[in-house]
Scaffold this active site. Sequence first.
Site, PDB file in Angstrom:
ATOM      1  N   ASP A 142     -22.867  12.029 -17.255  1.00  0.00           N
ATOM      2  CA  ASP A 142     -22.522  10.698 -17.773  1.00  0.00           C
ATOM      3  C   ASP A 142     -22.805   9.667 -16.676  1.00  0.00           C
ATOM      4  O   ASP A 142     -21.917   8.939 -16.244  1.00  0.00           O
ATOM      5  CB  ASP A 142     -21.052  10.645 -18.226  1.00  0.00           C
ATOM      6  CG  ASP A 142     -20.685   9.286 -18.819  1.00  0.00           C
ATOM      7  OD1 ASP A 142     -21.613   8.515 -19.161  1.00  0.00           O
ATOM      8  OD2 ASP A 142     -19.485   8.983 -18.924  1.00  0.00           O
TER       9      ASP A 142
ATOM     10  N   ASP B   1     -13.000   1.740 -13.750  1.00  0.00           N
ATOM     11  CA  ASP B   1     -13.529   2.328 -14.979  1.00  0.00           C
ATOM     12  C   ASP B   1     -12.424   2.758 -15.936  1.00  0.00           C
ATOM     13  O   ASP B   1     -11.435   3.365 -15.529  1.00  0.00           O
ATOM     14  CB  ASP B   1     -14.344   3.573 -14.575  1.00  0.00           C
ATOM     15  CG  ASP B   1     -15.048   4.227 -15.741  1.00  0.00           C
ATOM     16  OD1 ASP B   1     -15.883   3.564 -16.359  1.00  0.00           O
ATOM     17  OD2 ASP B   1     -14.748   5.407 -16.027  1.00  0.00           O
TER      18      ASP B   1
ATOM     19  N   TYR C  17      -6.596   4.115 -20.100  1.00  0.00           N
ATOM     20  CA  TYR C  17      -6.311   5.446 -20.653  1.00  0.00           C
ATOM     21  C   TYR C  17      -5.588   6.403 -19.712  1.00  0.00           C
ATOM     22  O   TYR C  17      -5.382   7.568 -20.049  1.00  0.00           O
ATOM     23  CB  TYR C  17      -7.639   6.084 -21.116  1.00  0.00           C
ATOM     24  CG  TYR C  17      -8.445   5.138 -21.975  1.00  0.00           C
ATOM     25  CD1 TYR C  17      -7.962   4.746 -23.226  1.00  0.00           C
ATOM     26  CD2 TYR C  17      -9.646   4.600 -21.530  1.00  0.00           C
ATOM     27  CE1 TYR C  17      -8.673   3.850 -24.013  1.00  0.00           C
ATOM     28  CE2 TYR C  17     -10.366   3.708 -22.315  1.00  0.00           C
ATOM     29  CZ  TYR C  17      -9.873   3.331 -23.550  1.00  0.00           C
ATOM     30  OH  TYR C  17     -10.573   2.440 -24.318  1.00  0.00           O
TER      31      TYR C  17
ATOM     32  N   GLU D 286     -12.185  -2.758 -16.367  1.00  0.00           N
ATOM     33  CA  GLU D 286     -12.907  -2.477 -17.601  1.00  0.00           C
ATOM     34  C   GLU D 286     -11.877  -2.017 -18.616  1.00  0.00           C
ATOM     35  O   GLU D 286     -11.421  -0.867 -18.581  1.00  0.00           O
ATOM     36  CB  GLU D 286     -13.953  -1.373 -17.424  1.00  0.00           C
ATOM     37  CG  GLU D 286     -14.781  -1.208 -18.683  1.00  0.00           C
ATOM     38  CD  GLU D 286     -15.183   0.220 -19.058  1.00  0.00           C
ATOM     39  OE1 GLU D 286     -16.087   0.374 -19.876  1.00  0.00           O
ATOM     40  OE2 GLU D 286     -14.567   1.188 -18.552  1.00  0.00           O
TER      41      GLU D 286
ATOM     42  N   ASP E 177     -23.693   0.147 -20.692  1.00  0.00           N
ATOM     43  CA  ASP E 177     -23.222   0.812 -21.907  1.00  0.00           C
ATOM     44  C   ASP E 177     -23.812   0.111 -23.135  1.00  0.00           C
ATOM     45  O   ASP E 177     -24.620  -0.790 -23.009  1.00  0.00           O
ATOM     46  CB  ASP E 177     -21.693   0.777 -21.965  1.00  0.00           C
ATOM     47  CG  ASP E 177     -21.069   1.664 -20.893  1.00  0.00           C
ATOM     48  OD1 ASP E 177     -21.626   2.737 -20.600  1.00  0.00           O
ATOM     49  OD2 ASP E 177     -20.013   1.274 -20.350  1.00  0.00           O
TER      50      ASP E 177
END
Length: 563
Positions: free
Chosen positions: A68, A208, A212, A250, A316
Site C-alpha cells: 500500500d 495518516d 481509527y 488526515e 489517493d
Amino acid sequence: MTDPIQPLRNGNWFRSAVFYEIPVRSFFDSNGDGIGDLPGVTAKLDYLADLGVGAVWLLPYYPSPWRDEGYDVADHYAIHPQLGTIGDLDRLVEEAHRRGIRVLGDYVMNHVSTDHPWFQEARRDRSSPFRSWFLWSDTGTEFSRARVIFRDSEGSNWSWDPVAGQYFFHRFTATQADLNYDTPAVRAEMLNVARFWLGHGLDGYRCDAVPYLVKREGTRCQSLPEVHRYFRELRALLDREFPGTVLVAEANQSIPETVPYFGDGREFQMVMHFPLMPNLFLALGEEDPRRVRHVLRATLPAPGATSWAYFLRNHDEVTGEQLSDDEREMLLWFYGRHPRAVLNGGLRRRLAPMLDGDDRRIEMMTALLLGLPGAPFLYYGDEIGMGDRPDLPDRDGVRTPMQWSDGPTAGFSTAPDDRLVRPLVTEPRFGPAARSVEGETGRPGSLLERCRTLLRVRNARAEAFSSPLFEALETPGAPVLAFVRPGASEHVLCLYNFASTVADVQVRVPAWSAPNPTDLLDRGIALHVVDGALGCRLDPFGFAWVGFPPVPTDPGAATRDPG
Ligand code: GLC
Ligand code: CA
C-alpha cells in the site's frame, strides 16, 4: 554555522507556506535503479524553491513490502534501502532548510504491515508480549459498525490468520494490521516513533488515518474521545520537545466530526479539509459556486492558531465519502466517464485529466486553492498538468513518474523504461511530450509558468494570505465565488468565475475605501468602482486577485501617517 532551522520554526509558519506532496518513489531517481529516492528529492529542491514551495510532505519512506505505497510499514525506525539512508534524509532536511523549505514526514500510526516483526511475533505466540499489540478475535464478528473503507478490495475488517489461529482486525487492507491503542506499550512506542524523526529535523507530520486508532464495541470505531486524547498527548510532546513543529490530520469525515481535530488549539495545527474538496469539483461541474460558499461559511475560521489544509488532488482517489448519494453520483457523472475511473466510490484521476486538459480550469482551481484561508497542498506534477494511468491497479495510476522532460523515461531515471517504479503516462495530451517541467519552463503562458506566478504573488502577499480572516461576499446573479482576505496593510479580494461563459460581477466590499484597486496578477482585468461596489468582467473560468488598502478602523490608525 548558524542553525538554518530556527527561523523556519518561528510563529505560525504553516499558515503562509505552500505545501507540496511528494511520493518519493515517483519523484526523481538519483541512482538509475528506476525507483525515486531521497537523494532524488534533494536534487530537485531548487526546482521546488523556484516554484515557491515552502514545505514538502514526503510520503512514507520506511521499509515496507509496498503493498500500500509504504503505508504498510515494516520498520518505523529505518528507511527503505531503495529510497536511501538516514544520512540521505538528514541531508535532504538540511538542504531543504537552507532553501527555506520545511519537511513533513508521514506518521503512519494506525496499523503496521503484517510483515512487521511486531505482528510476526504476535501471530506466532499467544503469550508473546506483542500479542496484545493487535486486536484478535475467534469469530471476526466484533466492531461490526466499523465501515469497510477499501470496499472494492476488502470484504471485512477482520481476516483469518492461520498462524495465529484467530482473526485480526484491519481497517484498511488485510496486509495492514491495526495496532491496539488500549495497550500502553503501543502508545508509548508510537510516541517514540514520532520523536525519532523529529529528532532528525523533520518539521512535523502529516498523520495518516487519524480517526481509527481506538475501537469500541457498539460504535462506528472512529473519532472516539480516546483518539483525541492520544493526539493531545502527541501534540504536547511536540510543543515540549520540538517547538514549532506541526501536525496535519488526515481525517476524512463530516464537518462536525472533522472540526474537533483542531482540539481547541491542543491537537492538530492543520486539518485536511475533506468536506470541501469534492465540493470544489462538484461546483465546477455545476458551474455554480454556491455549495463552496456554504461549506466555507460552515467551517471558517479555523479555531485559534490553527489552519485548514486544502488540496485538490493527492495520492489517493478523489473521495466522495463526504457527499450525499446524489452528489456522489453527480461527481462521477461529471468526472468519472473513464471506464476505470471509479475506485471505492471515488475517482482515481489526476487534476489535468479530470478537467479534460483545460488549462483555464486547472489554473482557476489552483488559484482558488492558493486563495483560500489556510494551507494549500499541491500534488506533485499537477503544476505541469501531467496525466495518469487509470489502467494501473489500485491508486497507482496517480503515482506515475514525475515528468521532468520529454526525453527517455521523462527525465525521471537513467534506467530503461521497463525498470521504472511504474509505467509512464502514455496519453499524448498528458504525457511527457506535451507536459514536462523542461518543456514548460520559461514558456510564456505554460501552466507551470502560470502556477509559478500564482505562487510568487501569493508568497509576496503572505501577510493577507496567511491571515485566518475571511469574508465571503454575495455575488447576486453571477456564478462567481468572491471573498476577501484581510491583511493589516493590504486586503486581497479573490474572485473566481465557475462558469464556462463570461461573467459580469458586482461585489459590495465591506468598508471599501479603495479608489485604486490593483489587479495583482496583471491579467488585464478592468476594475470599476461604482457606488461602493466593485465591478469587473471575468472570462470563462477566469479569476482575479484584487489588492486594496484597508480602511483604518480604530481612531488611532486613522490619525497615523499613512505613509
Ligand atoms: C491513508 C492514505 C492511504 C492509505 C491509507 C492506509 O488514507 O492516504 O494512501 O492507503 O491511509 O494507510
Ligand atoms: Ca533510485
